[in-house]
Motif scaffolding. Structure first.
Motif, short mmCIF file in Angstrom:
data_model
loop_
_atom_site.label_atom_id
_atom_site.label_comp_id
_atom_site.label_asym_id
_atom_site.label_seq_id
_atom_site.Cartn_x
_atom_site.Cartn_y
_atom_site.Cartn_z
N SER A 165 58.59 55.40 31.54
CA SER A 165 57.43 54.65 31.06
C SER A 165 57.76 53.91 29.77
CB SER A 165 56.24 55.59 30.84
OG SER A 165 55.80 56.15 32.06
N LEU A 194 60.21 50.94 30.65
CA LEU A 194 59.55 49.81 31.30
C LEU A 194 58.61 49.07 30.35
CD1 LEU A 194 58.78 51.38 34.81
CD2 LEU A 194 60.60 49.77 34.19
N LEU A 195 57.91 49.80 29.47
CA LEU A 195 57.00 49.15 28.52
C LEU A 195 57.77 48.35 27.47
CD1 LEU A 195 54.27 48.59 27.20
CD2 LEU A 195 54.45 50.83 26.06
N HIS A 251 59.44 45.33 28.77
CA HIS A 251 58.47 44.25 29.00
C HIS A 251 58.12 43.52 27.69
CE1 HIS A 251 54.91 42.16 30.53
NE2 HIS A 251 54.25 42.62 29.48
N THR A 276 52.41 53.33 22.31
CA THR A 276 51.94 52.31 23.24
C THR A 276 51.31 51.14 22.50
OG1 THR A 276 51.48 54.05 24.88
CG2 THR A 276 50.47 51.90 25.25
N THR A 283 56.50 53.96 37.80
CA THR A 283 56.84 52.61 38.26
C THR A 283 55.63 51.91 38.84
OG1 THR A 283 59.12 53.29 38.73
CG2 THR A 283 58.34 51.28 39.79
N CYS A 297 53.23 50.93 35.97
CA CYS A 297 53.74 49.89 35.07
C CYS A 297 53.90 48.54 35.76
CB CYS A 297 55.08 50.32 34.47
SG CYS A 297 54.95 51.70 33.32
N THR A 298 54.15 48.54 37.06
CA THR A 298 54.37 47.28 37.76
C THR A 298 53.11 46.76 38.45
OG1 THR A 298 55.14 48.48 39.73
CG2 THR A 298 56.81 47.76 38.15
N PRO A 340 51.96 47.21 32.17
CA PRO A 340 53.17 47.83 31.62
C PRO A 340 52.90 49.04 30.73
CG PRO A 340 53.31 45.44 31.46
CD PRO A 340 51.91 45.76 31.92
N GLY A 388 51.74 53.42 32.38
CA GLY A 388 52.54 54.62 32.58
C GLY A 388 52.50 55.54 31.38
#
Length: 435
Positions: free
Chosen positions: A43, A46-47, A50, A104, A171, A174-175, A179, A182
């Protein structure tokens, strides 16, 4: 290894294990509480990927989280041994939730990298050590029982089930959602699951006072022995296992970053969760088989042989140039991870008495987190700077170095005789009075 097993009927199985009185009262909350951890690293990757556009930056932030967990987890395990799991868990999950949400918010605000690092430290340091706590509860329930090896296998399978579901969920969130979804979900589930697990007070190990510590020293001028707590890391075998688990952590970290990069390069970012799920499924299935077999070979030998197989399998990952080949290699690597993990956790039962067992388990999970953090960092840099798939070199190097250490120091995995006391660091078979 075929000659080293006997029919599974010669040992207690999973059915008998799950019929242990009171087991389900901590198993179900424990599963819910450990699920978010499988989402955390991916998570974050991916964040941050992005918001920054860099796998290197994403890997570095995730690595800070992993290093913080590795450094603070053993201390939390020692506090849980002394004061009880609930006393450590409740404030820990609250802190983790606040820290995760702060990380976050900072990422979405495009805060500088140093600010993300600052938020990643408490996020990782406060990760609840549910797996070690569950294993310690099994130790209380099954002390001296042949079911302990089955319990170690069951816990490995449970861990891997979370790592099948966790990356898929992270996934997807986030997708398909956002983003940040997660990491937000991970923080919320940690709070809810952690509090539910902490509420199961009847099955937690009793706090261990200083007088029941595993090792200590004689001191004072009054002729009385004063026993003090000592770290589980003082056991030589535990230090060897820490190195072995570092290598396993590098497999996890390298797979997470490199599979994400491979999926994005293929134009199918959602494929990442599927590929990692295949890897974790191989781990889970081999764990089930490993726990159902009555092994005749000594666990020390099984660990060396199993780890050699893992290192060999990991060395082929970087050569994969198609989804099918990578999925097959990932499945093979996953199948090699579980036997090493299970055997390592089983050895703790003999190397460390119950008074320091939660701490010992957290040293191992902390080592996995540290290895994962190192691999996330290295793999991210390799993916950014070299060719696609270069990040898989990190698992290869990590397992090779750990295997060399394991082979050289395997004699330290043989348990020492119990019933010894320690006076100023010198072992005695009979307690010695001090004038």
């Amino acid at each position: 290894m075929a000659s080293t097993v006997t029919p599974t009927s010669s040992r207690p199985g999973y059915g008998q294990l799950l019929r242990t009185r009171g087991a389900w009262t901590f198993l179900l909350p424990g599963f819910a509480a450990r699920q978010p951890f499988a989402m955390l690293t991916l998570s974050i990757v991916l964040l941050v990927r992005h918001t920054t556009g860099s796998y290197g930056a994403a890997g570095a932030v995730a690595a800070v989280t992993g290093v913080s967990m590795a450094l603070f987890a053993p201390y939390g395990g020692r506090l849980a041994d002394r004061h009880g799991q609930r006393a450590v868990l409740v404030p820990g999950v609250v802190l983790h939730t606040v820290a995760g949400l702060s990380l976050t918010a900072l990422a979405l605000a495009h805060a500088p990298l140093w600010a993300l690092f600052a938020a990643a430290v408490p996020t990782g340091a406060s990760v609840p050590q549910i797996g070690p706590m569950v294993r310690a509860r099994w130790g209380v329930k099954l002390q001296g029982s042949p079911l302990m090896t089955t319990a170690a296998a069951f816990e490995s399978v449970t861990d891997e089930l979370t790592f099948v579901l966790g990356p898929l969920l992270a996934t997807a969130l986030c997708t398909a959602v956002d983003p940040a979804a997660g990491l937000v979900t991970e923080a919320g589930l940690t709070l809810l699951g952690g509090l539910l697990f902490a509420a199961q007070r009847s099955t937690q190990p009793a706090p261990v006072s200083d007088g029941h510590a595993r090792v200590g020293h004689v001191s004072g001028l009054d002729g009385h022995a004063r026993v003090e707590h000592a770290s589980a890391l003082r056991a030589p075998g535990v230090r060897v296992l820490v190195v072995a688990f570092l290598g396993i952590g590098m497999v996890f970290g390298g797979m997470q970053v490199s599979l994400a990069a491979f999926s994005e390069a293929a134009g199918e970012p959602g494929l990442n969760g599927v590929l990692y799920g295949i890897f974790a499924a191989g781990n889970m299935l081999s764990g089930l088989v490993c726990g159902a077999i009555a092994w005749r070979a000594a666990p020390q030998r099984r660990l060396v042989v199993g780890y050699a197989t893992l290192a060999l399998a990991a060395s082929g990952l970087w050569t994969a140039h198609s989804v099918v080949v990578l999925a097959g290699l990932g499945l093979l690597v996953g199948m090699c991870v579980a036997p090493a993990l299970i055997t390592g956790y089983t050895l703790v039962e003999d190397l460390v008495p119950a008074a320091a067992r939660t701490e010992a388990f957290t040293w191992l999970t902390g080592a996995v987190a540290l290895g994962q953090a190192a691999a996330v960092t290295v793999s991210g840099q390799l993916e950014d700077r070299l060719w696609g798939g270069a990040g898989f070199l990190a698992p290869m190097a990590g397992t090779a170095l750990a295997l060399a250490t394991l082979v050289a120091l395997r004699s330290r995995l043989v348990p020492r005789p119990r019933g010894r006391t320690v006076a100023r660091g010198i072992g005695h078979r009979v307690p010695v009075a001090v004038d």
